[in-house]
Design a protein around this motif. Structure first.
Motif, short mmCIF file in Angstrom:
data_model
loop_
_atom_site.label_atom_id
_atom_site.label_comp_id
_atom_site.label_asym_id
_atom_site.label_seq_id
_atom_site.Cartn_x
_atom_site.Cartn_y
_atom_site.Cartn_z
N GLU A 1 -23.49 -20.56 5.35
CA GLU A 1 -24.56 -21.07 4.50
C GLU A 1 -24.09 -22.25 3.66
OE1 GLU A 1 -23.38 -17.95 4.52
OE2 GLU A 1 -25.03 -16.54 4.70
N ASP B 1 -32.28 -26.52 1.25
CA ASP B 1 -33.59 -26.84 1.82
C ASP B 1 -33.49 -27.41 3.23
OD1 ASP B 1 -32.43 -29.24 1.12
OD2 ASP B 1 -34.23 -30.08 0.21
N SER B 2 -32.41 -27.08 3.92
CA SER B 2 -32.19 -27.58 5.28
C SER B 2 -33.32 -27.15 6.21
CB SER B 2 -30.86 -27.06 5.83
OG SER B 2 -30.90 -25.64 5.88
N GLN B 3 -33.43 -27.87 7.32
CA GLN B 3 -34.42 -27.52 8.34
C GLN B 3 -33.70 -27.42 9.68
OE1 GLN B 3 -37.95 -26.91 7.96
NE2 GLN B 3 -37.03 -26.59 5.95
N SER C 1 -30.52 -31.36 8.24
CA SER C 1 -31.39 -31.12 9.37
C SER C 1 -30.54 -30.99 10.62
CB SER C 1 -32.39 -32.27 9.53
OG SER C 1 -33.22 -32.07 10.65
N GLU D 1 -33.15 -18.86 6.63
CA GLU D 1 -34.17 -18.17 7.44
C GLU D 1 -33.71 -18.05 8.89
OE1 GLU D 1 -38.11 -19.58 4.95
OE2 GLU D 1 -37.29 -20.92 6.48
N THR E 1 -35.51 -22.91 7.15
CA THR E 1 -34.23 -23.27 6.53
C THR E 1 -33.10 -22.57 7.28
OG1 THR E 1 -34.20 -21.40 5.02
CG2 THR E 1 -35.31 -23.41 4.24
N TYR E 2 -31.86 -22.99 7.00
CA TYR E 2 -30.75 -22.32 7.66
C TYR E 2 -30.70 -20.85 7.27
CZ TYR E 2 -26.21 -21.01 9.39
OH TYR E 2 -25.19 -20.35 10.05
#
Length: 162
Positions: free
Chosen positions: A59, A65-67, A151, A80, A77-78
C-alpha cells in the motif's frame, strides 16, 4: 526532446531477481538519476511482492487516491483492488513468476511515466498453469519525498502459438 525522454532498461530474472541498468540510464543527469532509481525501485518492489505472493505493505507504494485498471475494468483505488481482487486472487496461486521483464521510464514535468512489458506464469493451487504476455503502464508522482503510483493499468493476453 531526448532529455525529456529519459529511458531505462531493466532485465530481471524471474529466479534471481537480478536487475541491471542500461548505460543510458546510468548516464542521466544527477537531477533525474536518483528519481529514476527511486521509480524503478517502487515498481521492482511491487513486482517482487507479486512473485512472493505476499503483497503486505505494498500500500505504501501507491498514492491513497490511486486508480487501478486491469484488462478493461476500473478496479478502484489500490486499497480496494488489494482487498477485493489482488489478495484473494494471489491466495489461489502456488506461484507467480515474471520473465523477459523490461521497463521504460520517462519524466514529463513532475510525473514519471513507466511502461513495463513482460511474460508471466501463474500456477494455481488447482488447475493448469497459465502463461501470458503482459504490459503495465504506470503514472507516478513524488509526494513527501517518495515516489508513489498514482495510476496503473495492466493487461495481458495469451502468447501466440509457436
Amino acid at each position: 526532446m531526448a532529455a525529456a525522454r529519459r529511458r531505462i532498461a531493466i532485465a530481471a530474472t524471474a529466479i534471481g531477481g537480478t536487475i541491471s541498468l542500461s548505460v543510458a540510464a546510468l548516464a542521466q543527469p544527477a537531477d533525474r538519476s536518483s528519481d529514476l532509481r527511486a521509480v524503478t525501485s517502487v515498481l521492482a518492489t511491487y513486482k517482487a511482492a507479486m512473485e512472493r505472493l505476499d503483497v503486505r505493505g505494498t500500500e505504501r507504494l501507491f498514492a491513497p487516491d490511486s486508480q487501478i485498471f486491469e484488462s478493461g475494468g476500473a478496479e478502484g483505488t489500490y486499497a480496494e483492488y488489494l482487498a477485493h481482487h489482488l489478495a484473494p486472487e494471489l491466495a489461489e496461486f502456488r506461484s507467480f513468476s515474471f520473465s523477459d521483464y523490461r521497463i521504460d521510464v520517462r519524466f514529463v514535468g513532475p510525473v514519471a511515466l513507466a511502461t513495463e512489458t513482460y511474460r508471466f506464469r501463474i500456477a494455481p493451487k488447482v488447475g493448469d498453469p497459465a502463461e501470458r504476455l503482459g504490459v503495465a503502464t504506470s503514472v507516478l508522482s513524488k509526494a513527501g519525498g517518495a515516489w508513489r503510483i498514482v495510476s496503473m493499468h495492466n493487461s495481458a493476453r495469451r502468447p501466440k502459438a509457436p
